[in-house]
Design a protein around this motif. Structure first.
Motif, PDB file in Angstrom:
ATOM      1  N   VAL A   1     -83.552-118.637  32.914  1.00 42.31           N
ATOM      2  CA  VAL A   1     -82.566-119.458  33.614  1.00 42.31           C
ATOM      3  C   VAL A   1     -82.820-120.912  33.259  1.00 42.31           C
ATOM      4  O   VAL A   1     -83.929-121.418  33.421  1.00 42.31           O
ATOM      5  CB  VAL A   1     -82.670-119.257  35.141  1.00 42.31           C
ATOM      6  CG1 VAL A   1     -81.675-120.151  35.864  1.00 42.31           C
ATOM      7  CG2 VAL A   1     -82.451-117.810  35.490  1.00 42.31           C
ATOM      8  N   PHE A   2     -81.786-121.545  32.741  1.00 45.98           N
ATOM      9  CA  PHE A   2     -81.879-122.957  32.401  1.00 45.98           C
ATOM     10  C   PHE A   2     -80.993-123.732  33.359  1.00 45.98           C
ATOM     11  O   PHE A   2     -79.864-123.340  33.629  1.00 45.98           O
ATOM     12  CB  PHE A   2     -81.416-123.213  30.961  1.00 45.98           C
ATOM     13  CG  PHE A   2     -82.255-122.532  29.935  1.00 45.98           C
ATOM     14  CD1 PHE A   2     -83.491-123.046  29.597  1.00 45.98           C
ATOM     15  CD2 PHE A   2     -81.828-121.371  29.319  1.00 45.98           C
ATOM     16  CE1 PHE A   2     -84.274-122.423  28.657  1.00 45.98           C
ATOM     17  CE2 PHE A   2     -82.603-120.742  28.375  1.00 45.98           C
ATOM     18  CZ  PHE A   2     -83.838-121.266  28.039  1.00 45.98           C
ATOM     19  N   SER A   3     -81.506-124.812  33.885  1.00 45.77           N
ATOM     20  CA  SER A   3     -80.700-125.639  34.780  1.00 45.77           C
ATOM     21  C   SER A   3     -80.137-126.810  33.993  1.00 45.77           C
ATOM     22  O   SER A   3     -80.843-127.454  33.218  1.00 45.77           O
ATOM     23  CB  SER A   3     -81.529-126.137  35.953  1.00 45.77           C
ATOM     24  OG  SER A   3     -82.565-126.960  35.483  1.00 45.77           O
ATOM     25  N   ILE A   4     -78.865-127.054  34.192  1.00 46.62           N
ATOM     26  CA  ILE A   4     -78.200-128.167  33.525  1.00 46.62           C
ATOM     27  C   ILE A   4     -78.302-129.370  34.443  1.00 46.62           C
ATOM     28  O   ILE A   4     -77.876-129.319  35.597  1.00 46.62           O
ATOM     29  CB  ILE A   4     -76.730-127.825  33.234  1.00 46.62           C
ATOM     30  CG1 ILE A   4     -76.662-126.602  32.324  1.00 46.62           C
ATOM     31  CG2 ILE A   4     -76.010-129.015  32.634  1.00 46.62           C
ATOM     32  CD1 ILE A   4     -75.260-126.070  32.140  1.00 46.62           C
ATOM     33  N   PRO A   5     -78.890-130.458  33.964  1.00 43.61           N
ATOM     34  CA  PRO A   5     -79.014-131.629  34.839  1.00 43.61           C
ATOM     35  C   PRO A   5     -77.638-132.191  35.171  1.00 43.61           C
ATOM     36  O   PRO A   5     -76.777-132.324  34.312  1.00 43.61           O
ATOM     37  CB  PRO A   5     -79.850-132.614  34.025  1.00 43.61           C
ATOM     38  CG  PRO A   5     -79.708-132.168  32.606  1.00 43.61           C
ATOM     39  CD  PRO A   5     -79.439-130.689  32.638  1.00 43.61           C
ATOM     40  N   GLN A   6     -77.439-132.477  36.443  1.00 46.92           N
ATOM     41  CA  GLN A   6     -76.179-133.051  36.897  1.00 46.92           C
ATOM     42  C   GLN A   6     -76.269-134.573  36.836  1.00 46.92           C
ATOM     43  O   GLN A   6     -77.316-135.149  37.116  1.00 46.92           O
ATOM     44  CB  GLN A   6     -75.897-132.620  38.341  1.00 46.92           C
ATOM     45  CG  GLN A   6     -75.747-131.119  38.511  1.00 46.92           C
ATOM     46  CD  GLN A   6     -74.531-130.592  37.802  1.00 46.92           C
ATOM     47  OE1 GLN A   6     -73.514-131.266  37.727  1.00 46.92           O
ATOM     48  NE2 GLN A   6     -74.631-129.388  37.253  1.00 46.92           N
TER      49      GLN A   6
END
Length: 132
Positions: free
Chosen positions: A48-53
């Motif tokens: 799971v990769f989180s996309i920086p907001q």
């Protein structure tokens, strides 16, 4: 799945005791499921990769102010406040007429309006504060 007694072949109850002959069976080892061949069954979990907001600055709500000038309202309050001139200026015609016939509510309303004018909490007919 039905478990049979080793002595008589009758069914064994949930407590591990034969209902026919009374033989107590030792607890059995749980059977492990067979291994899954590669390529079959459930796929491995994906990373799971989180996309920086992007950071959005929080803006404080801007309170609208009346277009009326506080200094003009103060000047009208000083000179003709007992006749309700500052109330007419703020658009409060009903309060202006009341001040006109009661001479500023016998001076009490005149004093209260002066305090609210100098404190900056005097409002126009739309409820907007009269500022600057």
């Amino acid at each position: 799945m039905c478990v049979k007694c080793d002595n008589c072949g009758a069914e064994i109850g949930l407590d591990g005791v034969c209902k026919f002959c009374g033989t107590v069976l030792p607890p059995r080892e749980p059977v492990a499921p067979p291994p899954v061949a590669p390529g079959w069954g459930t796929p491995p979990p994906r990373p799971v990769f989180s996309i920086p907001q992007p950071r959005v600055p929080v803006q404080q709500p801007v309170q609208a102010a009346s277009p009326k000038s506080r200094w003009v309202a103060i000047l009208l309050w000083l000179l003709l406040g007992y006749l309700g001139a500052h109330q007419f200026y703020a658009g409060k015609v009903g309060m202006g007429i009341l001040y006109l016939f009661t001479f500023g509510l016998c001076g009490i309303g005149w004093v209260i309006d002066g305090v609210s004018l100098f404190a900056g909490s005097f409002r126009d007919r739309y409820g907007l504060p009269i500022r600057v």
